[in-house]
Design a protein around this motif. Structure first.
Motif, short mmCIF file in Angstrom:
data_model
loop_
_atom_site.label_atom_id
_atom_site.label_comp_id
_atom_site.label_asym_id
_atom_site.label_seq_id
_atom_site.Cartn_x
_atom_site.Cartn_y
_atom_site.Cartn_z
N VAL A 112 61.76 85.51 105.06
CA VAL A 112 62.12 85.46 106.47
C VAL A 112 63.08 86.61 106.77
CG1 VAL A 112 63.11 84.04 108.31
CG2 VAL A 112 61.92 82.96 106.39
N ILE A 113 62.86 87.28 107.91
CA ILE A 113 63.73 88.39 108.28
C ILE A 113 64.17 88.25 109.72
CG2 ILE A 113 62.76 90.02 106.62
CD1 ILE A 113 61.07 91.21 108.84
N ALA A 114 65.31 88.86 110.03
CA ALA A 114 65.82 88.97 111.39
C ALA A 114 65.97 90.45 111.71
CB ALA A 114 67.15 88.25 111.54
N LEU A 115 65.47 90.87 112.87
CA LEU A 115 65.46 92.27 113.26
C LEU A 115 66.17 92.45 114.59
CD1 LEU A 115 61.65 92.92 112.64
CD2 LEU A 115 63.50 93.36 111.01
N ASP A 116 66.79 93.59 114.76
CA ASP A 116 67.36 93.96 116.06
C ASP A 116 66.19 94.23 117.01
OD1 ASP A 116 68.39 95.58 118.26
OD2 ASP A 116 70.23 95.71 117.10
N ALA A 117 66.13 93.51 118.12
CA ALA A 117 65.00 93.66 119.03
C ALA A 117 64.97 95.04 119.68
CB ALA A 117 65.07 92.59 120.13
N ALA A 118 66.10 95.73 119.75
CA ALA A 118 66.14 97.03 120.40
C ALA A 118 65.43 98.10 119.58
CB ALA A 118 67.59 97.45 120.65
N ASP A 119 65.68 98.13 118.27
CA ASP A 119 65.13 99.21 117.47
C ASP A 119 64.43 98.75 116.20
OD1 ASP A 119 67.20 98.51 115.72
OD2 ASP A 119 68.48 100.18 116.33
N GLY A 120 64.38 97.44 115.93
CA GLY A 120 63.68 96.94 114.76
C GLY A 120 64.46 97.01 113.48
N SER A 121 65.72 97.43 113.52
CA SER A 121 66.50 97.52 112.29
C SER A 121 66.74 96.14 111.70
CB SER A 121 67.83 98.23 112.55
OG SER A 121 68.56 97.58 113.56
N LEU A 122 66.81 96.08 110.38
CA LEU A 122 66.97 94.82 109.66
C LEU A 122 68.39 94.30 109.78
CD1 LEU A 122 65.49 92.81 107.71
CD2 LEU A 122 66.53 94.13 105.84
N LEU A 123 68.53 93.05 110.22
CA LEU A 123 69.84 92.41 110.30
C LEU A 123 70.12 91.56 109.07
CD1 LEU A 123 69.78 91.33 114.06
CD2 LEU A 123 70.72 93.43 113.05
N TRP A 124 69.12 90.77 108.66
CA TRP A 124 69.23 90.04 107.39
C TRP A 124 67.85 89.67 106.90
CZ3 TRP A 124 66.94 85.37 107.93
CH2 TRP A 124 67.09 84.66 109.12
N GLU A 125 67.81 89.27 105.63
CA GLU A 125 66.55 88.92 104.98
C GLU A 125 66.82 87.79 103.99
OE1 GLU A 125 64.98 92.13 102.72
OE2 GLU A 125 62.97 91.27 102.57
N ASN A 126 65.96 86.78 103.99
CA ASN A 126 66.06 85.70 103.00
C ASN A 126 64.74 85.65 102.25
OD1 ASN A 126 66.05 83.18 101.63
ND2 ASN A 126 67.60 82.40 103.03
N THR A 127 64.75 86.06 101.00
CA THR A 127 63.53 86.12 100.20
C THR A 127 63.29 84.85 99.39
OG1 THR A 127 64.76 87.21 98.40
CG2 THR A 127 63.68 88.63 100.01
N ASP A 128 64.16 83.86 99.55
CA ASP A 128 63.99 82.60 98.82
C ASP A 128 63.20 81.57 99.63
OD1 ASP A 128 65.44 83.54 96.68
OD2 ASP A 128 67.35 82.84 97.51
N ILE A 129 62.89 81.90 100.86
CA ILE A 129 62.24 80.95 101.76
C ILE A 129 60.79 81.36 102.01
CG2 ILE A 129 62.22 79.97 104.09
CD1 ILE A 129 64.44 78.95 102.28
N ASP A 130 59.86 80.43 101.75
CA ASP A 130 58.46 80.61 102.09
C ASP A 130 58.14 79.64 103.21
OD1 ASP A 130 55.81 81.39 102.11
OD2 ASP A 130 55.25 79.88 100.63
N ALA A 131 58.36 80.05 104.44
CA ALA A 131 58.19 79.18 105.60
C ALA A 131 57.73 80.02 106.78
CB ALA A 131 59.50 78.45 105.91
N HIS A 132 57.41 79.37 107.87
CA HIS A 132 56.81 80.07 109.00
C HIS A 132 57.20 79.39 110.30
CE1 HIS A 132 53.90 76.75 109.27
NE2 HIS A 132 53.81 76.84 107.95
N SER A 133 56.72 79.93 111.41
CA SER A 133 56.90 79.36 112.75
C SER A 133 58.37 79.12 113.10
CB SER A 133 56.11 78.05 112.86
OG SER A 133 54.75 78.26 112.58
N PRO A 134 59.18 80.18 113.20
CA PRO A 134 60.59 80.00 113.51
C PRO A 134 60.81 79.45 114.92
CG PRO A 134 59.99 82.32 113.63
CD PRO A 134 58.81 81.61 113.05
N ALA A 135 61.82 78.60 115.05
CA ALA A 135 62.26 78.08 116.34
C ALA A 135 63.78 78.19 116.36
CB ALA A 135 61.82 76.63 116.53
N VAL A 136 64.32 78.86 117.36
CA VAL A 136 65.74 79.15 117.42
C VAL A 136 66.40 78.28 118.48
CG1 VAL A 136 67.49 80.93 117.75
CG2 VAL A 136 65.26 81.53 116.76
N VAL A 137 67.41 77.52 118.06
CA VAL A 137 68.22 76.72 118.98
C VAL A 137 69.66 76.80 118.51
CG1 VAL A 137 68.69 74.45 119.95
CG2 VAL A 137 66.33 75.16 119.57
N GLY A 138 70.56 77.13 119.43
CA GLY A 138 71.96 77.24 119.05
C GLY A 138 72.15 78.31 117.99
#
Length: 538
Positions: A112-138
């Motif tokens: 799972v990765i998080a990217l800056d929406a402006a330029d696509g730069s990587l903010l963080w990465e978690n390589t221990d998680i095999d999951a999908h369909s992110p939902a963001v709340v809070g």
């Protein structure tokens, strides 16, 4: 750190089904609680976002009521990232992109990765998680990997993981009303959003047939939330439940529809669409459960407050929720793509799967259709831009999947035009194109010019993004020397240190970022690759 183990996601099929039921077409809906559904009860009022969850919001309808109206002639590549982690369950894609607070959450083959929406730069990465369909709340990102896993938004670390013991199938989850709703092995669960504990569960639900007979059956669909209720389907019907207690608010017998495998539910303030086996799907009134329409659709579905849309072997069209104002069809068949309602337009990617018996040449094209009559507003071909299936629309950006990459397509602004025309690559112009996020990009001008002249696949640096500790991610020669060493020994979410990503001239790029002149160069590079691929290797 907790781990969601890799596993196959199985279709419910025979395990949860009693078979295709052909019953009377008469359908009965019952209203148990007069206070619900209530359109004023917004699932996540603190999230003022277009696409904070897979398929848009907690209703999973792929519907943005006041969404942006795009001009296809002005769309250009802002950035791209490798995204080879999409999962398919039968014929259905598992959606792996959410956008919230200018951050894109998605998955790759590595995690799972998080990217800056402006330029696509990587903010963080978690390589221990095999999951999908992110939902963001809070401050949390919720994903589905058989078990439900909750990550901290700021760094991707695991907050909690459910212990439901999923063995066969977990439907798409829904985060709403301080809960996470999911169907796991035929049981509907409501989990506490803050710690994953079970608030309530329903192993089965009772649906009353048109003859007054009661049928008790397990759950076979995903979930959706709106109007203060959670919607789900069983082998015998579609139901709405009180989100706090799990009590049935309304239920509707299956009629002649096929309820024999696990699919999804789409919900808005006005309507609920049950995605079931077969080519016809029932469309219900979201408040009463009354059957409103029969939607002929095997794929490409989306739902708004006015209409449902989708395609089958006989064409692609729209079905009004009330009346016939939004009824239309176009003569194009064997085409597949998940549509999105944004404002007054339906956006959909068409590609021919088999022979196209229709009259419209929409193969491998992103198409904008008027939602009222289906008339074409514009098309954008795969030959002209890296278009593909729509993974998200947020603000003024369309995120599409193209050849196992996620591309961010945006309309070029006047500032970006000026930057490209002057060609001086200054920091101020680059920052203006990125919504005024001023950062120090010392040395970017020289690097950009060298890359443009050489075209030899040297590392493409992330422009103008700084880490929280104030360190610039692109500046020094030392950074360039170590750019390709993406694994520095840290695991999971700690891999958010500065890095650059290679772009090979003959390979798909890794993380490719930039706006303004960078997006122009990326678009030119994509077109160059397309022209090269047209010539067979000797």
């Amino acid at each position: 750190m907790h781990d969601v183990h890799r596993r196959s996601v199985l279709a419910a099929g025979a395990a949860l089904s009693t078979g295709i039921g052909l019953a009377s077409s008469g359908v009965g809906a019952s209203d148990v609680d007069g206070d619900l559904p209530d359109p004023s009860l917004v699932p996540n009022p603190e999230m003022d976002e277009d696409w904070a969850s897979h398929r848009g919001d907690a209703g999973h309808a792929r519907f943005i009521e006041d969404g942006y109206e795009f001009d296809g002639d002005s769309l250009e590549v802002a950035w791209s990232v490798d995204q080879t982690g999409s999962i398919e369950i039968g014929d259905d894609n598992v959606y792996t992109t959410a956008v919230a607070d200018d951050t894109v959450y998605t998955t790759t083959t590595d995690g799972v990765i998080a990217l800056d929406a402006a330029d696509g730069s990587l903010l963080w990465e978690n390589t221990d998680i095999d999951a999908h369909s992110p939902a963001v709340v809070g401050e949390t990102v919720y994903l589905n990997g058989g078990e439900i896993v909750a990550l901290n938004r700021d760094d991707g670390s695991v907050r909690w993981e459910s212990t439901l013991g999923a063995e066969e199938w977990t439907g798409n989850h829904t985060v709403a009303y301080d809960s996470v709703f999911a169907v796991v092995d035929g049981t509907l669960y409501a989990l506490e959003a803050d710690d994953g504990s079970v608030r309530w569960q329903k192993d089965t639900a009772v649906v009353e047939s048109s003859e007054g007979d009661e049928q008790e059956s397990g759950f076979i669909t995903g979930t959706a939330a709106a109007n203060g209720v959670v919607y789900a389907g069983t082998e015998d019907g579609t139901l709405a439940f009180d989100h706090t207690t799990g009590e049935t608010v309304w239920q509707n017998w299956r009629g002649y529809y096929s309820y024999n495998s696990g699919h999804d539910i789409y919900a808005t303030e006005k309507a609920v669409l049950a995605e079931l086996s077969g080519e016809e799907n029932p469309l219900y009134d979201a408040q009463t459960g009354e059957l409103l329409n029969h939607v002929s659709s095997r794929s490409g579905r989306a739902l708004s407050n006015e209409s449902a849309i989708g395609g089958d072997d006989n064409g692609y069209g729209s079905y009004s929720v009330h009346g016939d104002e939004y009824d239309w069809s176009i003569d194009v068949t064997y085409t597949y793509g998940e549509a999105v309602f944004s404002g007054e337009t339906v956006y959909v990617y068409f590609e021919v799967d088999g022979h196209n018996y229709g009259d419209r040449d929409y193969d491998q094209k992103l198409v904008a259709l008027d939602k009222r009559d289906g008339s074409e507003k514009w098309t954008l071909s795969k030959d002209d831009a890296p278009v593909g299936h729509i993974r998200a629309i947020s603000g003024k950006t369309i995120y599409v999947e193209h050849e196992e990459e996620l591309f961010a397509l945006r309309e070029q602004t006047d500032d970006e035009d000026d930057s490209a025309d002057e060609g001086d690559g200054t920091d101020d112009e680059q920052d203006d194109a990125d919504d005024g996020d001023n950062t120090d990009d010392t040395g970017d001008e020289e690097t950009s010019d060298e890359d443009e002249e050489s075209g030899d696949g040297d590392s493409c640096e992330v422009p103008g993004d700084e880490n929280d500790d104030g360190e610039n991610t692109t500046g020094s020669d030392d950074d360039d020397e170590n750019a390709t060493d993406s694994d520095d020994g840290d695991d999971g979410a700690t891999e958010s240190e500065e890095r650059t990503y290679q772009t090979d001239a003959d390979e798909s790029p890794g993380f490719t970022t930039g706006a303004g002149i960078f997006s122009g160069l990326l678009g030119l590079e994509w077109l160059r690759r397309q022209s090269n691929t047209d010539e067979p290797d000797e």
